[in-house]
Design an enzyme around this catalytic site. Structure first.
Site, short mmCIF file in Angstrom:
data_model
loop_
_atom_site.label_atom_id
_atom_site.label_comp_id
_atom_site.label_asym_id
_atom_site.label_seq_id
_atom_site.Cartn_x
_atom_site.Cartn_y
_atom_site.Cartn_z
N GLU A 1 46.33 -2.96 -20.00
CA GLU A 1 45.87 -1.85 -20.83
C GLU A 1 46.48 -2.04 -22.22
O GLU A 1 47.71 -2.10 -22.36
CB GLU A 1 46.32 -0.52 -20.24
CG GLU A 1 45.64 -0.21 -18.91
CD GLU A 1 46.28 0.96 -18.20
OE1 GLU A 1 46.95 1.78 -18.87
OE2 GLU A 1 46.12 1.06 -16.97
N ASP B 1 52.19 10.76 -24.55
CA ASP B 1 53.18 9.69 -24.42
C ASP B 1 54.59 10.18 -24.69
O ASP B 1 54.82 11.07 -25.49
CB ASP B 1 52.83 8.55 -25.37
CG ASP B 1 51.53 7.87 -24.97
OD1 ASP B 1 51.44 7.45 -23.81
OD2 ASP B 1 50.61 7.78 -25.80
#
Length: 257
Positions: free
Chosen positions: A46, A57
Protein backbone atom coordinates in the site's frame (compact mmCIF):
# COMPACT_ATOMS: atom_id res chain seq x y z
CA UNK A 1 -6.95 -10.65 -13.90
CA UNK A 2 -6.55 -7.96 -11.25
CA UNK A 3 -3.43 -8.73 -9.17
CA UNK A 4 -5.33 -8.38 -5.88
CA UNK A 5 -7.89 -10.96 -7.01
CA UNK A 6 -5.09 -13.27 -8.14
CA UNK A 7 -3.25 -12.93 -4.82
CA UNK A 8 -6.25 -13.99 -2.74
CA UNK A 9 -7.01 -16.87 -5.10
CA UNK A 10 -3.48 -18.25 -4.84
CA UNK A 11 -2.66 -17.35 -1.21
CA UNK A 12 -5.47 -18.09 1.22
CA UNK A 13 -3.82 -17.03 4.47
CA UNK A 14 -0.69 -15.53 6.01
CA UNK A 15 -0.72 -12.58 3.59
CA UNK A 16 1.51 -9.68 4.58
CA UNK A 17 0.73 -6.27 3.12
CA UNK A 18 3.05 -3.36 3.94
CA UNK A 19 2.31 0.36 3.82
CA UNK A 20 4.73 3.21 3.24
CA UNK A 21 4.29 6.89 2.48
CA UNK A 22 5.33 7.95 -1.03
CA UNK A 23 8.20 10.45 -0.92
CA UNK A 24 9.45 9.40 2.52
CA UNK A 25 12.12 9.38 3.79
CA UNK A 26 13.36 10.74 0.44
CA UNK A 27 11.47 11.94 -2.61
CA UNK A 28 12.77 9.24 -4.97
CA UNK A 29 12.68 6.24 -2.60
CA UNK A 30 9.48 4.74 -4.07
CA UNK A 31 11.22 2.36 -6.50
CA UNK A 32 13.85 1.09 -4.06
CA UNK A 33 11.25 0.49 -1.33
CA UNK A 34 8.93 -1.41 -3.70
CA UNK A 35 11.78 -3.56 -5.01
CA UNK A 36 13.00 -4.32 -1.47
CA UNK A 37 9.51 -5.34 -0.31
CA UNK A 38 9.03 -7.65 -3.29
CA UNK A 39 12.52 -9.17 -2.92
CA UNK A 40 11.83 -10.06 0.73
CA UNK A 41 8.58 -11.86 -0.09
CA UNK A 42 6.00 -9.24 0.91
CA UNK A 43 2.73 -10.14 -0.82
CA UNK A 44 1.18 -6.72 -1.43
CA UNK A 45 2.04 -3.04 -0.97
CA UNK A 46 0.00 0.00 0.00
CA UNK A 47 1.55 3.28 -1.11
CA UNK A 48 0.34 6.25 0.89
CA UNK A 49 -0.48 9.52 -0.85
CA UNK A 50 0.79 12.23 1.54
CA UNK A 51 -1.81 14.74 2.70
CA UNK A 52 -1.57 17.69 5.06
CA UNK A 53 -4.43 16.50 7.32
CA UNK A 54 -4.23 12.69 7.64
CA UNK A 55 -6.92 12.30 10.31
CA UNK A 56 -6.97 8.48 10.48
CA UNK A 57 -3.21 8.25 11.00
CA UNK A 58 -1.11 8.31 14.12
CA UNK A 59 1.95 10.52 14.69
CA UNK A 60 4.41 8.31 12.77
CA UNK A 61 2.52 8.43 9.47
CA UNK A 62 1.50 12.06 10.02
CA UNK A 63 5.17 13.00 10.34
CA UNK A 64 6.04 10.96 7.24
CA UNK A 65 3.29 12.69 5.24
CA UNK A 66 4.51 16.12 6.33
CA UNK A 67 8.09 15.28 5.34
CA UNK A 68 7.01 13.77 2.01
CA UNK A 69 5.11 16.94 1.11
CA UNK A 70 8.16 19.01 2.10
CA UNK A 71 10.24 16.77 -0.15
CA UNK A 72 7.96 17.67 -3.06
CA UNK A 73 5.86 14.52 -3.48
CA UNK A 74 2.70 14.90 -5.57
CA UNK A 75 0.26 12.53 -7.26
CA UNK A 76 1.66 13.46 -10.67
CA UNK A 77 5.19 12.57 -9.54
CA UNK A 78 4.07 9.38 -7.80
CA UNK A 79 2.30 8.08 -10.90
CA UNK A 80 5.46 8.71 -12.90
CA UNK A 81 7.56 6.76 -10.37
CA UNK A 82 5.11 3.84 -10.43
CA UNK A 83 5.01 3.72 -14.24
CA UNK A 84 8.81 3.51 -14.36
CA UNK A 85 9.10 0.68 -11.82
CA UNK A 86 5.98 -1.40 -12.61
CA UNK A 87 7.67 -3.75 -15.08
CA UNK A 88 10.06 -4.81 -12.28
CA UNK A 89 7.43 -5.21 -9.56
CA UNK A 90 4.81 -7.95 -9.95
CA UNK A 91 3.06 -7.79 -6.57
CA UNK A 92 -0.24 -5.89 -6.16
CA UNK A 93 0.01 -2.15 -5.50
CA UNK A 94 -2.76 -0.24 -3.74
CA UNK A 95 -2.84 3.53 -3.40
CA UNK A 96 -4.08 4.75 -0.01
CA UNK A 97 -5.03 8.38 0.33
CA UNK A 98 -7.58 10.88 1.50
CA UNK A 99 -10.32 12.15 -0.76
CA UNK A 100 -9.15 15.78 -0.93
CA UNK A 101 -5.97 15.34 -3.05
CA UNK A 102 -7.68 12.71 -5.21
CA UNK A 103 -10.59 15.06 -5.95
CA UNK A 104 -8.18 17.90 -6.72
CA UNK A 105 -6.55 15.58 -9.27
CA UNK A 106 -9.99 14.47 -10.56
CA UNK A 107 -11.39 11.01 -9.79
CA UNK A 108 -11.80 9.82 -13.38
CA UNK A 109 -8.29 11.05 -14.23
CA UNK A 110 -6.99 9.43 -11.01
CA UNK A 111 -8.44 6.05 -12.03
CA UNK A 112 -7.03 6.35 -15.55
CA UNK A 113 -3.60 7.24 -14.12
CA UNK A 114 -3.82 4.24 -11.76
CA UNK A 115 -4.38 1.92 -14.72
CA UNK A 116 -1.48 3.46 -16.67
CA UNK A 117 0.81 3.06 -13.64
CA UNK A 118 -0.25 -0.52 -12.88
CA UNK A 119 -2.12 0.25 -9.66
CA UNK A 120 -4.60 -2.48 -8.68
CA UNK A 121 -6.80 -0.83 -6.08
CA UNK A 122 -7.36 2.08 -3.75
CA UNK A 123 -8.19 2.80 -0.13
CA UNK A 124 -9.81 6.17 0.64
CA UNK A 125 -10.46 6.17 4.41
CA UNK A 126 -12.64 9.29 4.44
CA UNK A 127 -14.86 8.30 1.49
CA UNK A 128 -18.32 7.48 2.91
CA UNK A 129 -19.85 4.25 1.65
CA UNK A 130 -23.01 5.98 0.34
CA UNK A 131 -20.93 8.48 -1.65
CA UNK A 132 -18.82 5.64 -3.06
CA UNK A 133 -21.92 3.84 -4.32
CA UNK A 134 -23.52 7.00 -5.73
CA UNK A 135 -20.55 8.73 -7.33
CA UNK A 136 -17.43 6.56 -7.55
CA UNK A 137 -18.20 2.84 -7.88
CA UNK A 138 -19.10 2.88 -11.58
CA UNK A 139 -15.88 4.72 -12.48
CA UNK A 140 -13.65 2.44 -10.36
CA UNK A 141 -15.34 -0.69 -11.73
CA UNK A 142 -14.92 0.52 -15.30
CA UNK A 143 -11.16 0.73 -14.71
CA UNK A 144 -11.04 -2.65 -12.88
CA UNK A 145 -9.77 -0.94 -9.74
CA UNK A 146 -10.63 -2.54 -6.41
CA UNK A 147 -12.07 -0.09 -3.89
CA UNK A 148 -11.07 -1.39 -0.46
CA UNK A 149 -13.38 -0.23 2.32
CA UNK A 150 -12.56 -0.11 6.02
CA UNK A 151 -14.65 -1.58 8.82
CA UNK A 152 -14.12 -1.00 12.56
CA UNK A 153 -15.55 -2.52 15.77
CA UNK A 154 -18.20 0.22 15.58
CA UNK A 155 -19.36 -0.59 12.01
CA UNK A 156 -22.87 -2.07 12.01
CA UNK A 157 -23.53 -5.56 10.67
CA UNK A 158 -25.86 -4.05 8.07
CA UNK A 159 -23.11 -1.74 6.77
CA UNK A 160 -20.54 -4.55 6.75
CA UNK A 161 -22.87 -6.71 4.65
CA UNK A 162 -23.43 -3.84 2.20
CA UNK A 163 -19.67 -3.27 1.89
CA UNK A 164 -19.16 -7.00 1.36
CA UNK A 165 -21.84 -7.12 -1.34
CA UNK A 166 -20.73 -4.04 -3.28
CA UNK A 167 -16.92 -4.15 -3.13
CA UNK A 168 -14.34 -6.74 -4.09
CA UNK A 169 -10.67 -7.40 -3.44
CA UNK A 170 -10.69 -7.58 0.33
CA UNK A 171 -12.14 -5.85 3.38
CA UNK A 172 -9.77 -3.82 5.57
CA UNK A 173 -10.58 -4.81 9.15
CA UNK A 174 -9.38 -1.98 11.37
CA UNK A 175 -8.33 -3.38 14.74
CA UNK A 176 -9.69 -0.35 16.60
CA UNK A 177 -11.50 2.90 15.90
CA UNK A 178 -8.42 4.84 17.01
CA UNK A 179 -5.62 6.05 14.74
CA UNK A 180 -2.83 3.92 13.29
CA UNK A 181 0.17 3.01 15.45
CA UNK A 182 1.87 0.18 17.32
CA UNK A 183 0.15 -1.95 19.95
CA UNK A 184 1.76 -4.65 22.06
CA UNK A 185 -1.16 -7.06 21.89
CA UNK A 186 -4.80 -7.29 20.86
CA UNK A 187 -7.02 -7.55 23.93
CA UNK A 188 -9.98 -9.91 24.27
CA UNK A 189 -12.41 -7.23 23.14
CA UNK A 190 -10.58 -6.85 19.83
CA UNK A 191 -10.27 -10.58 19.35
CA UNK A 192 -14.02 -10.93 20.01
CA UNK A 193 -14.57 -8.39 17.22
CA UNK A 194 -12.39 -10.46 14.87
CA UNK A 195 -14.39 -13.59 15.75
CA UNK A 196 -17.70 -11.77 15.25
CA UNK A 197 -16.68 -10.71 11.73
CA UNK A 198 -15.49 -14.25 10.93
CA UNK A 199 -18.87 -15.63 12.01
CA UNK A 200 -20.59 -13.46 9.40
CA UNK A 201 -19.14 -15.67 6.61
CA UNK A 202 -18.45 -12.73 4.30
CA UNK A 203 -17.69 -13.38 0.63
CA UNK A 204 -14.61 -11.11 0.60
CA UNK A 205 -11.35 -12.04 2.32
CA UNK A 206 -10.26 -9.76 5.15
CA UNK A 207 -6.95 -8.27 6.25
CA UNK A 208 -6.38 -6.80 9.71
CA UNK A 209 -4.61 -3.46 10.01
CA UNK A 210 -3.80 -0.70 12.56
CA UNK A 211 -1.48 -1.57 15.45
CA UNK A 212 0.42 -4.60 14.12
CA UNK A 213 4.07 -4.40 15.08
CA UNK A 214 5.22 -7.66 16.71
CA UNK A 215 4.71 -11.42 16.81
CA UNK A 216 1.68 -11.28 19.15
CA UNK A 217 -0.31 -8.81 17.07
CA UNK A 218 0.75 -10.38 13.76
CA UNK A 219 -0.22 -13.90 14.84
CA UNK A 220 -3.56 -12.68 16.20
CA UNK A 221 -4.26 -10.95 12.89
CA UNK A 222 -3.47 -13.96 10.72
CA UNK A 223 -5.41 -16.28 13.06
CA UNK A 224 -8.59 -14.31 12.43
CA UNK A 225 -8.19 -13.23 8.79
CA UNK A 226 -6.32 -13.83 5.55
CA UNK A 227 -3.43 -11.68 6.72
CA UNK A 228 -2.11 -8.44 8.15
CA UNK A 229 -1.36 -4.90 7.05
CA UNK A 230 1.61 -3.14 8.64
CA UNK A 231 2.24 0.58 8.30
CA UNK A 232 3.59 2.64 11.18
CA UNK A 233 6.20 0.07 12.20
CA UNK A 234 7.67 -0.06 8.69
CA UNK A 235 7.58 3.72 8.26
CA UNK A 236 9.57 4.04 11.51
CA UNK A 237 12.12 1.51 10.23
CA UNK A 238 12.53 3.36 6.93
CA UNK A 239 13.66 6.32 9.02
CA UNK A 240 15.98 4.42 11.35
CA UNK A 241 17.61 1.94 8.97
CA UNK A 242 20.22 2.74 6.32
CA UNK A 243 18.43 1.11 3.37
CA UNK A 244 14.91 -0.09 2.50
CA UNK A 245 16.18 -3.69 2.40
CA UNK A 246 17.45 -3.38 5.98
CA UNK A 247 14.12 -1.86 7.03
CA UNK A 248 12.24 -4.86 5.58
CA UNK A 249 14.63 -7.28 7.31
CA UNK A 250 14.06 -5.54 10.65
CA UNK A 251 10.30 -5.64 10.11
CA UNK A 252 10.32 -9.37 9.44
CA UNK A 253 12.50 -9.89 12.54
CA UNK A 254 10.03 -7.89 14.66
CA UNK A 255 7.16 -10.13 13.56
CA UNK A 256 9.01 -13.15 14.97
CA UNK A 257 9.55 -11.60 18.42
Amino acid sequence: MNRITNLFQTQKDGILSVYFTAGYPNLNDTASILKALQAKGIHMVEVGIPFSDPMADGPVIQEAATQALRNGMSLHLLFGQLREIRSEVQIPIILMGYLNPIMQYGFEKFCASCVEAGVDGMIIPDLPYADYIADYKEIADRHDLKMIMLITPETSEERIRLIDAHTSGFIYMVSSAATTGAQQDFNEQKQAYFRRINAMNLQNPRLVGFGISNKATFEAAIAHSSGAIIGSKFVQLLKSEATPAEAVDKLLEALKQ
